[in-house]
Design a protein around this motif. Structure first.
Motif, PDB file in Angstrom:
ATOM      1  N   GLY A   1      59.537 -41.641   1.130  1.00  0.00           N
ATOM      2  CA  GLY A   1      58.761 -40.623   0.441  1.00  0.00           C
ATOM      3  C   GLY A   1      59.666 -39.661  -0.289  1.00  0.00           C
ATOM      4  O   GLY A   1      60.877 -39.846  -0.348  1.00  0.00           O
ATOM      5  N   ALA A   2      59.070 -38.629  -0.837  1.00  0.00           N
ATOM      6  CA  ALA A   2      59.811 -37.651  -1.637  1.00  0.00           C
ATOM      7  C   ALA A   2      59.955 -36.345  -0.873  1.00  0.00           C
ATOM      8  O   ALA A   2      59.046 -35.913  -0.177  1.00  0.00           O
ATOM      9  CB  ALA A   2      59.089 -37.405  -2.952  1.00  0.00           C
ATOM     10  N   ILE A   3      61.090 -35.734  -1.034  1.00  0.00           N
ATOM     11  CA  ILE A   3      61.392 -34.422  -0.475  1.00  0.00           C
ATOM     12  C   ILE A   3      61.844 -33.541  -1.633  1.00  0.00           C
ATOM     13  O   ILE A   3      62.618 -33.974  -2.486  1.00  0.00           O
ATOM     14  CB  ILE A   3      62.523 -34.513   0.571  1.00  0.00           C
ATOM     15  N   LEU A   4      61.358 -32.310  -1.664  1.00  0.00           N
ATOM     16  CA  LEU A   4      61.809 -31.356  -2.673  1.00  0.00           C
ATOM     17  C   LEU A   4      62.917 -30.514  -2.066  1.00  0.00           C
ATOM     18  O   LEU A   4      62.807 -30.072  -0.920  1.00  0.00           O
ATOM     19  CB  LEU A   4      60.649 -30.470  -3.128  1.00  0.00           C
ATOM     20  N   VAL A   5      63.973 -30.280  -2.817  1.00  0.00           N
ATOM     21  CA  VAL A   5      65.111 -29.501  -2.354  1.00  0.00           C
ATOM     22  C   VAL A   5      65.119 -28.187  -3.119  1.00  0.00           C
ATOM     23  O   VAL A   5      65.151 -28.178  -4.346  1.00  0.00           O
ATOM     24  CB  VAL A   5      66.435 -30.257  -2.605  1.00  0.00           C
ATOM     25  N   GLU A   6      65.048 -27.082  -2.380  1.00  0.00           N
ATOM     26  CA  GLU A   6      65.077 -25.758  -2.995  1.00  0.00           C
ATOM     27  C   GLU A   6      66.355 -25.048  -2.558  1.00  0.00           C
ATOM     28  O   GLU A   6      66.606 -24.880  -1.366  1.00  0.00           O
ATOM     29  CB  GLU A   6      63.856 -24.937  -2.555  1.00  0.00           C
ATOM     30  N   GLU A   7      67.162 -24.660  -3.518  1.00  0.00           N
ATOM     31  CA  GLU A   7      68.378 -23.914  -3.213  1.00  0.00           C
ATOM     32  C   GLU A   7      68.055 -22.428  -3.253  1.00  0.00           C
ATOM     33  O   GLU A   7      67.478 -21.932  -4.212  1.00  0.00           O
ATOM     34  CB  GLU A   7      69.468 -24.236  -4.231  1.00  0.00           C
TER      35      GLU A   7
ATOM     36  N   ASP B   1      69.483 -18.266  -1.881  1.00  0.00           N
ATOM     37  CA  ASP B   1      70.688 -17.507  -1.538  1.00  0.00           C
ATOM     38  C   ASP B   1      71.100 -17.743  -0.085  1.00  0.00           C
ATOM     39  O   ASP B   1      72.274 -17.640   0.253  1.00  0.00           O
ATOM     40  CB  ASP B   1      70.474 -16.008  -1.765  1.00  0.00           C
ATOM     41  N   ASP B   2      70.114 -18.065   0.763  1.00  0.00           N
ATOM     42  CA  ASP B   2      70.387 -18.273   2.187  1.00  0.00           C
ATOM     43  C   ASP B   2      70.747 -19.704   2.540  1.00  0.00           C
ATOM     44  O   ASP B   2      71.130 -19.978   3.668  1.00  0.00           O
ATOM     45  CB  ASP B   2      69.176 -17.852   3.021  1.00  0.00           C
ATOM     46  N   GLY B   3      70.570 -20.631   1.619  1.00  0.00           N
ATOM     47  CA  GLY B   3      70.874 -22.026   1.911  1.00  0.00           C
ATOM     48  C   GLY B   3      69.946 -22.959   1.175  1.00  0.00           C
ATOM     49  O   GLY B   3      69.524 -22.681   0.056  1.00  0.00           O
ATOM     50  N   VAL B   4      69.606 -24.063   1.825  1.00  0.00           N
ATOM     51  CA  VAL B   4      68.779 -25.106   1.226  1.00  0.00           C
ATOM     52  C   VAL B   4      67.531 -25.288   2.064  1.00  0.00           C
ATOM     53  O   VAL B   4      67.593 -25.320   3.294  1.00  0.00           O
ATOM     54  CB  VAL B   4      69.563 -26.436   1.148  1.00  0.00           C
ATOM     55  N   ILE B   5      66.391 -25.416   1.387  1.00  0.00           N
ATOM     56  CA  ILE B   5      65.120 -25.671   2.063  1.00  0.00           C
ATOM     57  C   ILE B   5      64.629 -27.037   1.615  1.00  0.00           C
ATOM     58  O   ILE B   5      64.587 -27.331   0.414  1.00  0.00           O
ATOM     59  CB  ILE B   5      64.070 -24.595   1.701  1.00  0.00           C
ATOM     60  N   LEU B   6      64.267 -27.869   2.568  1.00  0.00           N
ATOM     61  CA  LEU B   6      63.687 -29.182   2.281  1.00  0.00           C
ATOM     62  C   LEU B   6      62.196 -29.102   2.572  1.00  0.00           C
ATOM     63  O   LEU B   6      61.796 -28.639   3.632  1.00  0.00           O
ATOM     64  CB  LEU B   6      64.313 -30.267   3.157  1.00  0.00           C
ATOM     65  N   ARG B   7      61.371 -29.563   1.615  1.00  0.00           N
ATOM     66  CA  ARG B   7      59.914 -29.586   1.803  1.00  0.00           C
ATOM     67  C   ARG B   7      59.376 -30.930   1.324  1.00  0.00           C
ATOM     68  O   ARG B   7      59.853 -31.479   0.342  1.00  0.00           O
ATOM     69  CB  ARG B   7      59.237 -28.497   0.970  1.00  0.00           C
TER      70      ARG B   7
ATOM     71  N   GLN C   1      53.798 -30.188   1.443  1.00  0.00           N
ATOM     72  CA  GLN C   1      54.099 -28.822   1.858  1.00  0.00           C
ATOM     73  C   GLN C   1      54.267 -27.908   0.650  1.00  0.00           C
ATOM     74  O   GLN C   1      53.785 -26.773   0.652  1.00  0.00           O
ATOM     75  CB  GLN C   1      55.368 -28.788   2.714  1.00  0.00           C
ATOM     76  N   ALA C   2      54.938 -28.396  -0.382  1.00  0.00           N
ATOM     77  CA  ALA C   2      55.149 -27.594  -1.589  1.00  0.00           C
ATOM     78  C   ALA C   2      53.832 -27.316  -2.298  1.00  0.00           C
ATOM     79  O   ALA C   2      53.593 -26.196  -2.768  1.00  0.00           O
ATOM     80  CB  ALA C   2      56.123 -28.302  -2.526  1.00  0.00           C
ATOM     81  N   VAL C   3      52.954 -28.310  -2.356  1.00  0.00           N
ATOM     82  CA  VAL C   3      51.644 -28.122  -2.981  1.00  0.00           C
ATOM     83  C   VAL C   3      50.828 -27.108  -2.186  1.00  0.00           C
ATOM     84  O   VAL C   3      50.209 -26.207  -2.768  1.00  0.00           O
ATOM     85  CB  VAL C   3      50.890 -29.469  -3.105  1.00  0.00           C
ATOM     86  N   ALA C   4      50.840 -27.209  -0.860  1.00  0.00           N
ATOM     87  CA  ALA C   4      50.100 -26.258  -0.023  1.00  0.00           C
ATOM     88  C   ALA C   4      50.620 -24.837  -0.222  1.00  0.00           C
ATOM     89  O   ALA C   4      49.835 -23.887  -0.301  1.00  0.00           O
ATOM     90  CB  ALA C   4      50.194 -26.670   1.445  1.00  0.00           C
ATOM     91  N   LYS C   5      51.932 -24.682  -0.333  1.00  0.00           N
ATOM     92  CA  LYS C   5      52.505 -23.356  -0.557  1.00  0.00           C
ATOM     93  C   LYS C   5      52.062 -22.805  -1.914  1.00  0.00           C
ATOM     94  O   LYS C   5      51.664 -21.644  -2.027  1.00  0.00           O
ATOM     95  CB  LYS C   5      54.030 -23.428  -0.487  1.00  0.00           C
ATOM     96  N   ALA C   6      52.108 -23.637  -2.954  1.00  0.00           N
ATOM     97  CA  ALA C   6      51.686 -23.201  -4.290  1.00  0.00           C
ATOM     98  C   ALA C   6      50.202 -22.846  -4.305  1.00  0.00           C
ATOM     99  O   ALA C   6      49.801 -21.857  -4.933  1.00  0.00           O
ATOM    100  CB  ALA C   6      51.983 -24.295  -5.313  1.00  0.00           C
ATOM    101  N   GLN C   7      49.381 -23.619  -3.607  1.00  0.00           N
ATOM    102  CA  GLN C   7      47.949 -23.324  -3.550  1.00  0.00           C
ATOM    103  C   GLN C   7      47.684 -22.009  -2.838  1.00  0.00           C
ATOM    104  O   GLN C   7      46.808 -21.245  -3.252  1.00  0.00           O
ATOM    105  CB  GLN C   7      47.204 -24.470  -2.855  1.00  0.00           C
ATOM    106  N   ALA C   8      48.441 -21.718  -1.783  1.00  0.00           N
ATOM    107  CA  ALA C   8      48.271 -20.451  -1.060  1.00  0.00           C
ATOM    108  C   ALA C   8      48.635 -19.269  -1.953  1.00  0.00           C
ATOM    109  O   ALA C   8      47.942 -18.249  -1.963  1.00  0.00           O
ATOM    110  CB  ALA C   8      49.122 -20.447   0.203  1.00  0.00           C
ATOM    111  N   ILE C   9      49.702 -19.416  -2.739  1.00  0.00           N
ATOM    112  CA  ILE C   9      50.092 -18.352  -3.669  1.00  0.00           C
ATOM    113  C   ILE C   9      49.012 -18.176  -4.734  1.00  0.00           C
ATOM    114  O   ILE C   9      48.601 -17.053  -5.037  1.00  0.00           O
ATOM    115  CB  ILE C   9      51.455 -18.668  -4.304  1.00  0.00           C
ATOM    116  N   ALA C  10      48.545 -19.270  -5.307  1.00  0.00           N
ATOM    117  CA  ALA C  10      47.516 -19.201  -6.350  1.00  0.00           C
ATOM    118  C   ALA C  10      46.231 -18.593  -5.806  1.00  0.00           C
ATOM    119  O   ALA C  10      45.560 -17.828  -6.503  1.00  0.00           O
ATOM    120  CB  ALA C  10      47.249 -20.595  -6.916  1.00  0.00           C
ATOM    121  N   LYS C  11      45.892 -18.913  -4.573  1.00  0.00           N
ATOM    122  CA  LYS C  11      44.660 -18.393  -3.967  1.00  0.00           C
ATOM    123  C   LYS C  11      44.693 -16.871  -3.870  1.00  0.00           C
ATOM    124  O   LYS C  11      43.681 -16.208  -4.083  1.00  0.00           O
ATOM    125  CB  LYS C  11      44.465 -19.010  -2.591  1.00  0.00           C
TER     126      LYS C  11
END
Length: 80
Positions: A29-35, A37-43, A47-57
């Motif tokens: 599957g696919a994982i998104l990598v977000e860099e 200042d504190d390090g790297v986040i893997l989603r 998970q990324a879509v759910a986070k974006a939907q929560a922000i949009a909501k």
């Protein structure tokens, strides 16, 4: 949970099987990598879509969140 994962010389790393299973990535599957200042986040993509939907909501719940309200405010600000 914090785990050490080694990265090979060509940049590959392996997520442990139990993590892949919990994330629904058993068959790959696919994982998104977000860099950050504190390090790297893997989603996962889900998970990324759910986070974006929560922000949009949060913004969509605002009474002036429509395009028409935005345009009306812009017209008022410009004196039209």
């Amino acid at each position: 949970m914090t785990l050490q994962v080694n990265i090979t010389a060509n940049g590959r790393m392996s997520l442990p099987a139990d993590i892949r299973k919990r994330l629904g990535l058993e068959g790959g599957g696919a994982i998104l990598v977000e860099e950050t200042d504190d390090g790297v986040i893997l989603r996962t993509v889900d998970q990324a879509v759910a986070k974006a939907q929560a922000i949009a909501k949060r913004y969509a719940a605002h009474p002036d969140a429509s395009v028409d309200a935005f345009l009306a405010a812009r017209r008022q600000d410009s004196g039209e």
